[in-house]
Motif scaffolding. Structure first.
Motif, PDB file in Angstrom:
ATOM      1  N   LEU A 144       0.585  -1.402  -0.086  1.00  0.00           N
ATOM      2  CA  LEU A 144      -0.421   0.173   0.199  1.00  0.00           C
ATOM      3  C   LEU A 144       1.541   0.966   0.211  1.00  0.00           C
ATOM      4  CD1 LEU A 144      -2.701   1.409   0.184  1.00  0.00           C
ATOM      5  CD2 LEU A 144      -2.595   1.579   2.778  1.00  0.00           C
ATOM      6  N   GLY A 145       2.240   1.379   0.512  1.00  0.00           N
ATOM      7  CA  GLY A 145       2.786   2.162   0.656  1.00  0.00           C
ATOM      8  C   GLY A 145       3.213   2.845  -0.365  1.00  0.00           C
ATOM      9  N   VAL A 146       3.413   1.370  -1.169  1.00  0.00           N
ATOM     10  CA  VAL A 146       4.838   1.337  -2.355  1.00  0.00           C
ATOM     11  C   VAL A 146       3.874   2.623  -3.088  1.00  0.00           C
ATOM     12  CG1 VAL A 146       5.167   0.107  -4.316  1.00  0.00           C
ATOM     13  CG2 VAL A 146       6.679  -0.387  -1.783  1.00  0.00           C
ATOM     14  N   CYS A 147       2.099   1.369  -3.501  1.00  0.00           N
ATOM     15  CA  CYS A 147       1.316   1.688  -4.692  1.00  0.00           C
ATOM     16  C   CYS A 147       0.382   2.720  -4.427  1.00  0.00           C
ATOM     17  CB  CYS A 147       0.860   1.319  -5.844  1.00  0.00           C
ATOM     18  SG  CYS A 147      -0.310  -0.359  -4.148  1.00  0.00           S
ATOM     19  N   GLY A 148       0.277   2.785  -3.260  1.00  0.00           N
ATOM     20  CA  GLY A 148      -0.512   4.318  -2.671  1.00  0.00           C
ATOM     21  C   GLY A 148      -2.695   3.638  -3.015  1.00  0.00           C
ATOM     22  N   ASP A 149      -2.809   2.044  -2.942  1.00  0.00           N
ATOM     23  CA  ASP A 149      -4.617   1.536  -3.938  1.00  0.00           C
ATOM     24  C   ASP A 149      -4.437   0.321  -2.791  1.00  0.00           C
ATOM     25  OD1 ASP A 149      -6.337   0.067  -5.447  1.00  0.00           O
ATOM     26  OD2 ASP A 149      -6.898   2.007  -5.556  1.00  0.00           O
ATOM     27  N   LEU A 150      -5.122   0.016  -2.183  1.00  0.00           N
ATOM     28  CA  LEU A 150      -5.689  -0.803  -1.501  1.00  0.00           C
ATOM     29  C   LEU A 150      -5.708  -1.846  -1.826  1.00  0.00           C
ATOM     30  CD1 LEU A 150      -5.021  -2.114   1.173  1.00  0.00           C
ATOM     31  CD2 LEU A 150      -8.218  -1.496   2.022  1.00  0.00           C
ATOM     32  N   LEU A 185      -9.332   4.618   5.759  1.00  0.00           N
ATOM     33  CA  LEU A 185      -8.687   4.532   6.046  1.00  0.00           C
ATOM     34  C   LEU A 185      -8.074   5.667   6.900  1.00  0.00           C
ATOM     35  CD1 LEU A 185      -5.619   3.921   3.215  1.00  0.00           C
ATOM     36  CD2 LEU A 185      -6.299   2.691   5.328  1.00  0.00           C
ATOM     37  N   THR A 186      -7.663   5.709   7.941  1.00  0.00           N
ATOM     38  CA  THR A 186      -7.594   6.689   9.093  1.00  0.00           C
ATOM     39  C   THR A 186      -6.696   8.138   8.421  1.00  0.00           C
ATOM     40  OG1 THR A 186      -5.494   6.514  10.427  1.00  0.00           O
ATOM     41  CG2 THR A 186      -7.005   5.292  10.862  1.00  0.00           C
ATOM     42  N   PRO A 187      -7.048   9.488   8.899  1.00  0.00           N
ATOM     43  CA  PRO A 187      -7.098   9.996   8.004  1.00  0.00           C
ATOM     44  C   PRO A 187      -4.978  11.019   7.799  1.00  0.00           C
ATOM     45  CG  PRO A 187      -7.911  10.916   9.697  1.00  0.00           C
ATOM     46  CD  PRO A 187      -8.179   9.640   9.748  1.00  0.00           C
ATOM     47  N   ASP A 188      -4.636   9.863   9.190  1.00  0.00           N
ATOM     48  CA  ASP A 188      -3.083  10.136   9.388  1.00  0.00           C
ATOM     49  C   ASP A 188      -2.095   8.971   7.866  1.00  0.00           C
ATOM     50  OD1 ASP A 188      -2.929  11.809  11.222  1.00  0.00           O
ATOM     51  OD2 ASP A 188      -2.595   9.977  12.577  1.00  0.00           O
ATOM     52  N   HIS A 189      -3.060   7.548   7.232  1.00  0.00           N
ATOM     53  CA  HIS A 189      -2.775   7.241   6.857  1.00  0.00           C
ATOM     54  C   HIS A 189      -2.943   7.809   5.724  1.00  0.00           C
ATOM     55  CE1 HIS A 189      -3.768   3.493   9.483  1.00  0.00           C
ATOM     56  NE2 HIS A 189      -2.605   2.961   8.948  1.00  0.00           N
ATOM     57  N   VAL A 190      -3.797   8.080   5.176  1.00  0.00           N
ATOM     58  CA  VAL A 190      -4.083   9.272   3.907  1.00  0.00           C
ATOM     59  C   VAL A 190      -3.211  10.130   3.763  1.00  0.00           C
ATOM     60  CG1 VAL A 190      -5.986  11.056   2.674  1.00  0.00           C
ATOM     61  CG2 VAL A 190      -7.088   8.390   3.977  1.00  0.00           C
ATOM     62  N   ALA A 239       1.089  11.419   0.307  1.00  0.00           N
ATOM     63  CA  ALA A 239       2.724  12.087   0.172  1.00  0.00           C
ATOM     64  C   ALA A 239       3.768  10.936  -0.181  1.00  0.00           C
ATOM     65  CB  ALA A 239       3.300  12.557   1.878  1.00  0.00           C
ATOM     66  N   LEU A 240       3.897  10.024   0.321  1.00  0.00           N
ATOM     67  CA  LEU A 240       4.870   8.965  -0.038  1.00  0.00           C
ATOM     68  C   LEU A 240       3.994   8.718  -1.696  1.00  0.00           C
ATOM     69  CD1 LEU A 240       4.010   5.816   1.915  1.00  0.00           C
ATOM     70  CD2 LEU A 240       6.380   7.089   1.292  1.00  0.00           C
ATOM     71  N   ALA A 241       3.659   8.652  -2.382  1.00  0.00           N
ATOM     72  CA  ALA A 241       2.410   8.899  -4.013  1.00  0.00           C
ATOM     73  C   ALA A 241       3.384  10.339  -5.118  1.00  0.00           C
ATOM     74  CB  ALA A 241       1.430   8.779  -4.099  1.00  0.00           C
ATOM     75  N   GLN A 242       3.569  10.966  -3.820  1.00  0.00           N
ATOM     76  CA  GLN A 242       4.164  12.541  -4.650  1.00  0.00           C
ATOM     77  C   GLN A 242       5.403  12.124  -5.000  1.00  0.00           C
ATOM     78  OE1 GLN A 242       2.219  15.965  -3.216  1.00  0.00           O
ATOM     79  NE2 GLN A 242       1.429  15.057  -2.334  1.00  0.00           N
ATOM     80  N   LEU A 243       6.492  11.373  -3.682  1.00  0.00           N
ATOM     81  CA  LEU A 243       7.740  10.970  -4.248  1.00  0.00           C
ATOM     82  C   LEU A 243       8.030  10.018  -4.926  1.00  0.00           C
ATOM     83  CD1 LEU A 243       8.733   9.368  -0.295  1.00  0.00           C
ATOM     84  CD2 LEU A 243       9.020  11.298  -1.984  1.00  0.00           C
ATOM     85  N   ALA A 273      11.673  15.108   2.181  1.00  0.00           N
ATOM     86  CA  ALA A 273      10.541  15.361   1.060  1.00  0.00           C
ATOM     87  C   ALA A 273       9.578  15.441   2.028  1.00  0.00           C
ATOM     88  CB  ALA A 273      11.099  14.298  -0.181  1.00  0.00           C
ATOM     89  N   LEU A 274       9.171  13.720   2.460  1.00  0.00           N
ATOM     90  CA  LEU A 274       8.466  13.269   3.188  1.00  0.00           C
ATOM     91  C   LEU A 274       7.705  15.021   4.446  1.00  0.00           C
ATOM     92  CD1 LEU A 274       8.463   9.755   3.818  1.00  0.00           C
ATOM     93  CD2 LEU A 274       5.801  10.621   2.286  1.00  0.00           C
ATOM     94  N   ALA A 275       8.823  14.670   4.639  1.00  0.00           N
ATOM     95  CA  ALA A 275       8.514  16.290   6.423  1.00  0.00           C
ATOM     96  C   ALA A 275       8.121  17.439   6.077  1.00  0.00           C
ATOM     97  CB  ALA A 275       9.809  16.125   7.166  1.00  0.00           C
ATOM     98  N   GLU A 276       8.077  17.658   4.266  1.00  0.00           N
ATOM     99  CA  GLU A 276       8.177  18.656   3.685  1.00  0.00           C
ATOM    100  C   GLU A 276       6.522  18.640   3.138  1.00  0.00           C
ATOM    101  OE1 GLU A 276       7.266  22.535   1.995  1.00  0.00           O
ATOM    102  OE2 GLU A 276       8.892  21.991   3.988  1.00  0.00           O
TER     103      GLU A 276
END
Length: 162
Positions: A23-29, A94-99, A104-108, A150-153
């Motif tokens: 999920l972290g890699v592709c962003g889609d469950l 998903l929780t707002p934090d997961h979203v 953010a991961l999808a933008q990397l 990048a993720l922090a920003e």
């Protein structure tokens, strides 16, 4: 122990962890679940070979990531050939934090995203990530540093908009 029993035990121990990592890699469950299921299908087909793999979870993760990469390549070809249909996939609960994190991961860039997911979500050491991606450990550390910055920003920007 029969080959199906080996796969079943690895499935019970690793399936959820692998889905979260993908999920972290592709962003889609749905895509993450599909990739992990395809990896388990391949494991079943491998039979006795899979039963002898030193690290079955890493083997499955590699197969699942390759499945996602192949799908992305295929979709790239399809996008060039035909016009995409309007609409999109259904919402994932998903929780707002997961979203926020998945967004953010999808933008990397893909290499930073994959490295960050393997290290932080899959909890692999930098040495293990380097081995899995077949890159030098220094490259892993560099990618992790750039991904963190990048993720922090991106997450800071997201929290300012809320």
């Amino acid at each position: 122990m029969e080959r199906h029993e080996v796969v079943s035990r690895v499935y019970d121990a690793s399936y959820q962890r692998l889905v979260v990592q993908l999920l972290g890699v592709c962003g889609d469950l749905a895509e993450a679940e599909d990739a992990v299921q395809e990896a388990f299908i391949k494991a079943i087909r491998q039979g006795a070979h899979f039963a002898r793999v030193d690290n079955p979870e890493a083997w499955l993760r590699t197969v699942a990531v390759n499945h996602v990469r192949n799908r992305w390549r295929h979709l790239g070809v399809v996008r060039r050939v035909r016009v995409p249909a309007p609409g999109g996939p259904g919402a994932v609960e998903l929780t707002p934090d997961h979203v926020a994190l998945v967004t953010a991961l999808a933008q990397l860039p893909h290499d930073l995203r994959l490295t960050a997911v393997l290290h932080y979500v899959a909890d692999l050491s930098t040495t293990q990530v380097a081995a899995e991606l077949d890159i030098p450990e220094g490259t892993v550390k560099s990618r992790l540093s750039r991904a963190r910055a990048a993720l922090a920003e991106l997450l800071r920007e997201e929290s300012e908009h809320v």
